[in-house]
Structure formats: C-alpha cells, structure tokens
Scaffold this active site. Structure first.
Site, PDB file in Angstrom:
ATOM      1  N   ASP A  84      69.812  78.544  49.555  1.00  0.00           N
ATOM      2  CA  ASP A  84      68.449  78.787  49.079  1.00  0.00           C
ATOM      3  C   ASP A  84      68.108  77.747  47.998  1.00  0.00           C
ATOM      4  OD1 ASP A  84      66.050  80.160  48.821  1.00  0.00           O
ATOM      5  OD2 ASP A  84      66.847  81.637  47.408  1.00  0.00           O
ATOM      6  N   HIS A 179      58.326  83.611  42.337  1.00  0.00           N
ATOM      7  CA  HIS A 179      59.647  84.234  42.260  1.00  0.00           C
ATOM      8  C   HIS A 179      59.660  85.240  41.121  1.00  0.00           C
ATOM      9  CE1 HIS A 179      60.989  80.331  44.246  1.00  0.00           C
ATOM     10  NE2 HIS A 179      61.278  81.269  45.105  1.00  0.00           N
TER      11      HIS A 179
HETATM   12  P1  13P Z   1      62.023  87.176  44.629  1.00  0.00           P
HETATM   13  O1  13P Z   1      63.088  87.093  43.607  1.00  0.00           O
HETATM   14  O2  13P Z   1      60.655  87.196  44.039  1.00  0.00           O
HETATM   15  O3  13P Z   1      62.230  88.284  45.601  1.00  0.00           O
HETATM   16  O4  13P Z   1      62.067  85.806  45.462  1.00  0.00           O
HETATM   17  C1  13P Z   1      63.188  85.483  46.194  1.00  0.00           C
HETATM   18  C2  13P Z   1      63.094  84.124  46.773  1.00  0.00           C
HETATM   19  O5  13P Z   1      62.043  83.641  47.121  1.00  0.00           O
HETATM   20  C3  13P Z   1      64.351  83.391  46.950  1.00  0.00           C
HETATM   21  O6  13P Z   1      64.172  82.133  47.475  1.00  0.00           O
END
Ligand code: 13P
Length: 280
Positions: A84, A179
């Site tokens: 990620d 996020h």
């Molecule tokens: P959140 O922490 O807002 O759920 O986002 C997760 C995300 O986009 C990880 O790439």
C-alpha cells in the site's frame, strides 16, 4: 490461494461490487482477516504500508507470514498481498522480489510526467513477475488535512493519459476522500469518478474508506469503484474493545488474551464492510 489483483478486480468492475482491501499490522490482524473472509467465502486484498512492513520486520517477513497462514489455516479463497502506498521504485521492487502479488506505486506527489515515468518503471518490473500495479493521481490527504484540506482532485484527461502511458492494472484517482477520520461529511466527486470509469478500462480504487457513509459507498460502487481501502476503521474497532478489556481486567497480562480481545470487533467490522461493498 495467493493471487494478483487482476481477475478479482475486473470481475468486481464487471459485476458492480467492490473487493475489500484491509490493512494489516501484525500476525493477529492478518489471521482474523483471513479467517473471516474464508468464512464469508469472499476474495480479499491484504494491504501493507511501508510503515507496517518495517514494524513487522521486513518485506520477506510479511510475505512469509501471509503464505504460512494461508497454508496452515487452509485458506482457499483468493487472497492478494498488496504493497500500500509504495513510495519509491526500490520499495515496489523489494515487495515484488519478496513475493507480494500486487504493488501500489504512489508517485502522486510528483508532476504528471514524473509520476508516469516512475509508475512505468514499476509496471515494467512487476509485470515480468505477474505482479499487478496500482497507481495514484491527484493527492489524497490525511485526516490532518480535513475534508477540503490539501487534497488535489484527479483530472479526467490526466487519468486517461497516465493509464495509456503506463499500462497499470488499477487506478486510484484522488476525488475527495481522505485517510483517517473525516471532519464532517466526505465530499466525493462522483461525477468525475463516473467519467473516469467510463473512459478507462481498468478498475478504480477508493482510498480512505473509513467514515464514508454507506449511501456514498454505494454511489461510489455505482460510479465504478471496484476496490475500497479500509485501515482506520479496523484500528478503531479493535482499540475500542481492547480498551474495555484492559479496564475490566487489570490483572490479565497474557498478550494473547489482551490482543485477541479485539478479535470479535475486527471480524464484525469486516462482515459489515463486505455487506456494504456487496462483495461477491
Ligand atoms: P482509512 O484509514 O481512511 O480507512 O484509509 C485506508 C487507506 O486508504 C489505505 O490505503
């Protein structure tokens, strides 16, 4: 089975649902997610940030742990192990070499041509090993930015151009999500989301899934979102229960009991997300 994200996301795009991407932080979270998704018989993407990789010990640790859990827990659903927000070509290459089946190269902080150049280099490397690549365009802010903070929304023409030039497998266009927690209601640009979806063939990804109300998630799926990333929501769910447990059980110090006191809440949250995303 460990797979890349290609087939699962193309199927989701075609059949109008979203595959959940849950971020993992340790062995326990990975185990809970795999067990619950196996129980539900749905595909899942395990997202791992560079920070979480460092925390767990490295790319090979994460990859070996996931592979071992698939084997020992007899997991038969499709599972994708995804880097990620890979921040560099080197980081993506490390993930590919360690056995991740998918990577995100996040070169969204660079100008478009630079983003394309970096993304293309990752694609050329990853595709040789059948690893899928997600790219980001525009900028998705953090909770500290608030809803309308330093987000920069993606532009349709730039999305079309980047996809054409890089041969990526999925695209994360910044369209108002953030996020972490939202201040007020999320303000997603559904119009552009739909236009992008109609203009490119590859699946779209929605980052910052925490705190987006169900009706907006439904709309995003209708507008072509095929993967939704959730991190903070699992963390909060786990933390709420673990906090209660510690307050009620001052003398229990066995880490297995403490950490697993958040298991049910994590699994319940996963169930809810899968229902909201209409995952098949
Ligand atoms: P959140 O922490 O807002 O759920 O986002 C997760 C995300 O986009 C990880 O790439």
């Amino acid at each position: 089975m460990l797979v890349n994200s290609k087939e699962m996301l193309l199927k989701a795009k075609k059949e109008h649902y979203a595959v959940p991407h849950f971020n993992i932080n340790n062995l326990e979270w990975t185990k809970y997610i795999l067990e619950e998704m196996q129980h539900l018989q749905k595909p899942v993407i395990l997202g791992v940030s560079e920070g979480a990789i460092k925390y767990m010990g490295g790319y090979t640790v994460v990859s070996s742990m996931v592979k071992a859990l698939l084997q020992d827990l007899n997991i038969t659903i499709d599972v994708c192990l995804h880097l990620d927000h890979g921040s560099s070509i080197e980081s993506c290459k490390k993930a590919v070499d360690a056995g991740f089946t998918s990577v995100m190269i996040d070169a969204s902080k660079y100008n478009l041509e630079e983003n394309i150049k970096i993304t293309k280099e990752v694609v050329d490397y990853a595709h040789l090993k059948d690893v899928t690549v997600e790219a980001e365009i525009g900028h998705i802010g953090g909770s500290e930015d608030g809803v309308s903070g330093n987000n920069t929304n993606a532009k349709l023409e730039e999305c079309i151009y980047l996809v054409e030039k890089t041969n990526i497998d999925s695209l994360s266009p910044a369209l108002g999500s953030v996020h972490g927690l939202y201040k007020g209601q999320p303000n997603l640009d559904f119009k552009t989301m739909k236009e992008i979806n109609e203009s490119i063939k590859i699946p779209l990804v929605l980052h910052g899934g925490t705190g987006i109300p169900d009706y907006q998630l439904q709309k995003a799926i209708e507008c072509g979102i095929s993967k939704i990333n959730i991190n903070t929501e699992l963390q909060i769910a786990w933390h709420n229960d673990i906090k209660q447990f510690i307050l009620k059980n001052e003398n229990i110090y066995d880490p297995r009991k403490v950490i697993s006191s958040g298991e049910n809440k994590i699994k319940e949250t996963i169930d809810n997300k899968v229902k909201e995303f209409k995952t098949k």
